[in-house]
Scaffold this motif. Structure first.
Motif, PDB file in Angstrom:
ATOM      1  N   ALA A   1       1.117  -1.342   0.286  1.00 43.38           N
ATOM      2  CA  ALA A   1      -0.093   0.136  -0.039  1.00 43.38           C
ATOM      3  C   ALA A   1       1.136   1.401  -0.383  1.00 43.38           C
ATOM      4  CB  ALA A   1      -0.604  -0.084   1.141  1.00 43.38           C
ATOM      5  N   GLU A   2       0.390   2.351  -0.910  1.00 46.60           N
ATOM      6  CA  GLU A   2       1.001   3.587  -0.743  1.00 46.60           C
ATOM      7  C   GLU A   2       0.079   4.298  -0.038  1.00 46.60           C
ATOM      8  OE1 GLU A   2       4.434   4.651  -1.021  1.00 46.60           O
ATOM      9  OE2 GLU A   2       4.969   2.170  -1.900  1.00 46.60           O
ATOM     10  N   ASN A   3       0.635   5.294   0.216  1.00 43.28           N
ATOM     11  CA  ASN A   3      -0.772   6.310   0.757  1.00 43.28           C
ATOM     12  C   ASN A   3      -0.060   7.872   0.760  1.00 43.28           C
ATOM     13  OD1 ASN A   3      -2.712   4.737   1.511  1.00 43.28           O
ATOM     14  ND2 ASN A   3      -1.339   3.909   2.741  1.00 43.28           N
ATOM     15  N   PRO A   4       0.331   8.367  -0.515  1.00 42.72           N
ATOM     16  CA  PRO A   4       0.993   9.781   0.004  1.00 42.72           C
ATOM     17  C   PRO A   4       0.160  11.203   0.549  1.00 42.72           C
ATOM     18  CG  PRO A   4       0.704   9.353  -2.169  1.00 42.72           C
ATOM     19  CD  PRO A   4       0.225   8.182  -1.831  1.00 42.72           C
ATOM     20  N   TYR A   5       0.692  11.888   0.919  1.00 42.01           N
ATOM     21  CA  TYR A   5      -0.705  12.874   1.048  1.00 42.01           C
ATOM     22  C   TYR A   5      -0.366  14.356   1.592  1.00 42.01           C
ATOM     23  CZ  TYR A   5       0.122  11.704   6.141  1.00 42.01           C
ATOM     24  OH  TYR A   5       0.891  11.626   7.099  1.00 42.01           O
TER      25      TYR A   5
ATOM     26  N   THR B   1       4.132  11.025   2.941  1.00 44.11           N
ATOM     27  CA  THR B   1       3.395   9.723   2.760  1.00 44.11           C
ATOM     28  C   THR B   1       3.926   8.891   3.405  1.00 44.11           C
ATOM     29  OG1 THR B   1       6.470   9.080   2.093  1.00 44.11           O
ATOM     30  CG2 THR B   1       4.964  10.356   0.505  1.00 44.11           C
ATOM     31  N   SER B   2       3.353   8.228   3.152  1.00 49.29           N
ATOM     32  CA  SER B   2       3.911   6.243   3.975  1.00 49.29           C
ATOM     33  C   SER B   2       3.227   4.462   3.526  1.00 49.29           C
ATOM     34  CB  SER B   2       2.543   6.497   5.182  1.00 49.29           C
ATOM     35  OG  SER B   2       0.820   6.564   4.775  1.00 49.29           O
ATOM     36  N   GLY B   3       3.780   3.829   3.644  1.00 50.27           N
ATOM     37  CA  GLY B   3       3.392   2.821   2.177  1.00 50.27           C
ATOM     38  C   GLY B   3       3.739   1.358   4.102  1.00 50.27           C
ATOM     39  N   ASN B   4       4.146   0.237   2.851  1.00 46.40           N
ATOM     40  CA  ASN B   4       3.971  -0.606   3.629  1.00 46.40           C
ATOM     41  C   ASN B   4       4.167  -1.551   2.153  1.00 46.40           C
ATOM     42  OD1 ASN B   4       1.314  -2.699   4.040  1.00 46.40           O
ATOM     43  ND2 ASN B   4       1.492  -0.679   4.852  1.00 46.40           N
ATOM     44  N   TYR B   5       4.854  -2.856   2.806  1.00 44.46           N
ATOM     45  CA  TYR B   5       4.727  -3.808   1.974  1.00 44.46           C
ATOM     46  C   TYR B   5       4.603  -5.910   2.507  1.00 44.46           C
ATOM     47  CZ  TYR B   5       9.741  -3.681   1.197  1.00 44.46           C
ATOM     48  OH  TYR B   5      10.919  -3.087   1.413  1.00 44.46           O
TER      49      TYR B   5
ATOM     50  N   ASN C   1       7.270   2.393   5.981  1.00 36.48           N
ATOM     51  CA  ASN C   1       8.358   3.209   5.845  1.00 36.48           C
ATOM     52  C   ASN C   1       6.912   4.476   5.823  1.00 36.48           C
ATOM     53  OD1 ASN C   1       7.848   4.193   2.945  1.00 36.48           O
ATOM     54  ND2 ASN C   1       8.370   1.734   3.263  1.00 36.48           N
ATOM     55  N   ASN C   2       7.857   6.064   6.771  1.00 36.02           N
ATOM     56  CA  ASN C   2       6.559   7.053   6.573  1.00 36.02           C
ATOM     57  C   ASN C   2       7.938   7.847   6.148  1.00 36.02           C
ATOM     58  OD1 ASN C   2       7.129   7.991   9.255  1.00 36.02           O
ATOM     59  ND2 ASN C   2       6.246   6.552   9.477  1.00 36.02           N
ATOM     60  N   SER C   3       7.337   9.293   5.738  1.00 33.96           N
ATOM     61  CA  SER C   3       8.480  11.012   5.591  1.00 33.96           C
ATOM     62  C   SER C   3       7.661  11.306   5.737  1.00 33.96           C
ATOM     63  CB  SER C   3       9.395  11.199   4.348  1.00 33.96           C
ATOM     64  OG  SER C   3       8.427  10.660   3.442  1.00 33.96           O
ATOM     65  N   ARG C   4       8.170  12.986   6.151  1.00 33.86           N
ATOM     66  CA  ARG C   4       7.038  13.749   7.046  1.00 33.86           C
ATOM     67  C   ARG C   4       8.528  15.202   6.125  1.00 33.86           C
ATOM     68  NH1 ARG C   4       3.306  12.495  10.661  1.00 33.86           N
ATOM     69  NH2 ARG C   4       2.759  14.860  10.850  1.00 33.86           N
ATOM     70  N   ASN C   5       7.112  16.330   5.794  1.00 38.11           N
ATOM     71  CA  ASN C   5       7.894  17.403   5.452  1.00 38.11           C
ATOM     72  C   ASN C   5       7.333  18.520   6.124  1.00 38.11           C
ATOM     73  OD1 ASN C   5      11.198  16.607   3.671  1.00 38.11           O
ATOM     74  ND2 ASN C   5       9.340  15.294   2.816  1.00 38.11           N
ATOM     75  N   GLU C   6       7.262  19.208   7.012  1.00 40.38           N
ATOM     76  CA  GLU C   6       6.265  20.823   7.305  1.00 40.38           C
ATOM     77  C   GLU C   6       7.322  21.837   7.324  1.00 40.38           C
ATOM     78  OE1 GLU C   6       3.827  17.078  10.450  1.00 40.38           O
ATOM     79  OE2 GLU C   6       6.302  17.680  10.995  1.00 40.38           O
TER      80      GLU C   6
END
Length: 804
Positions: free
Chosen positions: A329-333, A363-367, A394-399
């Motif tokens: 699953a991939e969930n960019p937001y 972004t957040s995702g998993n496999y 995995n996830n990444s944040r840019n704020e």
């Protein structure tokens, strides 16, 4: 680990003995026909070993009516054949020795049904109370056009909270499995997946509020296993679903589910995608001494998600089955966040204002990969199962934070304070497990197994502050947190059946080894502990209509990995969350009693007592007005839950599903040096009514109400909601179009009061509860289907502790 190797050695010795005797087997083959020597395809052929009638194998006839059983041990056997629109037939007894056996042709006779005998009516849901779980037969429910989340709401004891998380028998923290394996998703990802899964592909739902010892002991609320349908005949079938909705902003989703079976190889694929432009509004009213602070947070996440599952089962023969499952699953937001806080003095005059902007790109995702093997050792029912898993999150944040301060006269105080955050997180899970089933007789069975798992997590946060010289690293806001955990487990269960009584007991032992470090706080985590988790189940069928069921289980709820991180993260200048490396797991003892009359749940009584309760505690600084929420272990909590209700038909055209429940919740704990005691009796009621109209139209009207209750250190206020739906079934019942309007009067708001020590806060959370949706579903291909092969992978508990 000595215990692990000891059990593994015993299993290897057993396998070696099996391999010596395995060659003494034979083959059985035959053909099923009807009058005129016409072959019968897709007939179910059951091989029974006599004299104990133990099932030795099951096959489906091919297009020429043929079936074949391999590696059958010597003995006396009988074959039974069943097929749709045919009378059931049994073969003559025959003996198997060392040579192949050809069973004489078995002829089926068609059942003759006249049109007058056919009636179309809605069957009530079949709810079976087994010793360790409640099984809901979804295929007998009126769920056309629904999704998996809506089906779950119709199951006994299931509700949804404000964020559409699943609540089972008044408790949160439910683990959801699909076909016996973890769903690989939590929170909003899981909700989105369940919404995209059509009800037409669901066969059964298993509710395990007190799971048996063969499952991980983690999760205070239990486990829900959704069993999907799979192809029974050679060929392909599937479902296509499309949907659109609107609350304050638009949403859309779509997905396809495919099953393909060649006989030896059964494959499946599910792909779901979605677009969600949503809205949330949080209001906080804080009383600090004689002053007041009103805070309003608005955030608008826009998510574009895609999820997939690909799997295959290869049936080498009747005894050996190999499987592989791949999930992802991939969930960019992106999120536009706004915050506005206003401070008042004792005379309610404005003293200060702060406006904050917080644009984000995340972004957040998993496999995940699962390899599994099932070995049907012999005809007595002995089975060995092996699973190996690897899961990655995995996830990444840019704020970017822009905080502007104002005086009472709206003049700006200095330059805006700007911060930016580049953060990332990663979780890797490895797991291996063995499960062995050994029937000693038709009425007595034992199970045993081993599991070991390794978890590695890393969380990086880097904050920069904008100065006159440019962006400078804010050392006090930068941190790297590492945590590793190793869990070993072993279990044994025994089941004994009498004429009207079934007993099941088990014991699970789990050892936990964990260590972690934080770069900014120099905090070290070192965990070494082991626990025993007994379980007991009893089911008494008083007669054909009345059933009594009793359950007991001891459970553990380990802290989420992110909750152990001691670093502080701010959502606005005055609100922050902080992890706690000293968190201990919470332990609960659960007792359940259920009385059912036929398929109706007359009474369900649950008692749960939890110690070292994990709950957020707010620390408020009256001078700076900052509030930091820190997860801590409270003393104890008690939950007593009583409920009644099930779906039934008032008339052929009117089905109603009602539930009334009452709960007593109590929390006793020292909080910040002061004793805190809170308790309350609450009640809730829900009803869903489906009206079947001529020409395959249906209308649905639902309503729910919950009274004020106790939740952790807060007191939650009442809520209510009314929904309406309509659907049309067409194209020979293969297509459905459905319209739904949820929370018609926009009353489903989450409101709570927090009042302890110097904390006095009113909290109100609003979201797009009032929204409408339009959905279309279509099923195609060969629709003669069966339940998927049940697989319970080895990473269930670990994945439930991952939070994005």
């Amino acid at each position: 680990m000595n215990l692990f190797y000891k059990h593994a050695t015993c299993l290897l010795i057993t396998l070696s003995f099996i391999s010596i005797t395995y060659a003494q087997t034979a083959k059985i083959k035959g053909t099923v026909i009807e009058k005129g020597n016409k072959p019968v395809e897709a007939a179910t052929v059951l091989l029974l070993h006599l004299p104990d009638s133990v099932k030795s194998g099951i096959q489906i006839t091919d297009e020429k009516g043929r079936y074949q059983f391999e590696n059958i041990r010597p003995g006396q056997y009988l074959i039974k054949v069943a097929a749709i629109n045919y009378h059931r037939v049994s073969s003559q007894l025959f003996k198997v020795e060392k040579t192949a056996v050809s069973v004489p042709e078995i002829m089926l006779e068609q059942q003759i049904n006249t049109l007058k005998e056919v009636s179309i009516s809605y069957k009530q849901a079949v709810i079976a109370e087994k010793s360790d779980r409640t099984v809901v037969d979804v295929e007998q429910m009126n769920t056309t056009g629904d999704d998996a989340l809506e089906v779950l709401k119709k199951a006994p004891g299931i509700h949804l909270d404000k964020d559409e998380n699943i609540v089972m028998k008044g408790r949160t923290g439910v683990n959801v499995m699909i076909d016996g394996k973890m769903s690989y998703m939590t929170g909003t990802d899981l909700t989105a997946y369940l919404k995209s899964l059509p009800a037409d592909v669901i066969s059964k739902i298993e509710l395990m509020s007190s799971p048996p010892s063969s499952f991980d002991a983690a999760g205070s609320a239990g486990i829900i296993n959704i069993k999907l349908k799979r192809n029974k005949m050679k060929g392909m079938n599937g479902n296509l679903n499309l949907g659109a909705g609107y609350g304050k902003y638009p949403k859309a989703n779509g997905g396809i589910n495919l099953n393909y079976n060649t006989g030896k190889l059964s494959t499946y694929m599910r792909v779901n995608t979605g677009y969600s432009n949503s809205y949330n509004r949080l209001v906080l009213n804080r009383t600090i001494d004689n002053t007041q602070m009103d805070l309003v947070n608005l955030w608008r996440p826009i998510t574009k998600s895609v999820g997939y599952t690909v799997g295959a089962d290869y049936f080498l023969n009747d005894r050996h089955t190999f499987g592989i499952i791949v999930n992802g699953a991939e969930n960019p937001y992106t999120t536009d966040g706004y915050s506005n806080s206003v401070s008042y003095d004792a005379q309610h005059n404005i003293t200060e204002k702060v406006n904050s902007k917080n644009p984000q790109k995340n972004t957040s995702g998993n496999y995940a990969y699962n390899l599994n093997y099932r070995f049907q050792i012999d005809t007595s029912g002995r089975v060995l199962g092996v699973d190996a898993d690897y899961v990655s999150y995995n996830n990444s944040r840019n704020e970017h934070y822009i905080n502007t301060y104002y005086r009472a006269d709206n003049s700006v105080i200095g330059d805006p304070v700007q911060l930016r955050n580049s953060g990332s997180g990663a979780v890797s899970i490895y797991s291996f497990k063995l499960d062995y089933v050994h029937p000693f007789s038709k009425t007595f069975k034992a199970e045993a197994g081993l599991k070991t798992s390794w978890v590695s997590t890393q969380n990086d946060v880097r904050f920069d502050s904008l100065k006159t010289t440019g962006w400078i690293n804010a050392i006090n806001r930068t941190n790297t947190f590492l945590y590793n955990e190793h869990i070993n487990a072993t279990y044994i269960t025994a089941t004994k059946s009498f004429k009207s009584l079934e007993l099941k007991g088990g014991l699970r032992a789990e050892q936990t080894l964990g260590n972690g470090t934080s770069s900014s706080t120099n905090t070290l985590i070192n965990r070494k502990y082991w626990q025993l988790f007994p379980t007991f189940f009893a089911t008494w069928k008083v007669d054909t209509s009345n059933t009594l069921n009793a359950k007991y289980a001891r459970r553990i709820n380990r802290p989420n990995y992110s909750n152990l991180n001691p670093f502080t993260l701010y959502s606005d200048p005055y609100t922050a969350i902080q992890g706690n490396p000293l968190l201990l797991p919470e332990l609960s003892n659960n007792i359940e009693l259920t009385y059912s009359y036929k398929n109706f749940r007359v009474l369900s009584l649950n008692y749960s007592r939890t110690t070292d309760v994990i709950n957020p505690v707010i620390y408020q600084n009256d001078q700076t007005k900052e509030s930091i929420s820190i997860e801590q272990n409270l003393g104890s909590s008690t939950n007593i839950y009583i409920a009644t209700g099930s779906p039934f038909n008032l008339f052929k055209w009117w089905n109603t599903n009602n539930e009334v429940s009452m709960a007593y919740d109590a929390v006793k704990s020292p909080v910040q040096g002061t004793q805190y005691n809170s308790s309350k009796v609450s009640w809730s009621a829900s009803t869903e009514n489906t009206f079947t109209l001529p020409k395959d139209y249906q209308l649905t009207l639902a309503a729910a109400y919950g009274s004020p209750s106790v939740s952790g250190l807060g007191r939650t206020l009442s809520y209510s909601q009314i929904d309406f739906g309509a659907k049309k079934i067409f194209m020979h019942k293969k297509a459905t179009i459905a319209f739904k309007l949820r929370d018609i009067f926009d009353t489903a708001k989450y409101r709570t009061l927090l009042k302890y020590n110097n904390v006095n806060t009113y909290w109100q959370n609003e979201w797009e509860s009032r929204r409408f949706s339009l959905s279309f579903s279509y099923k195609f291909g060969n629709m003669k289907i069966k339940t998927a092969r049940d697989r319970k992978t080895g990473t269930t508990e670990e994945q439930g502790r991952v939070s994005n």
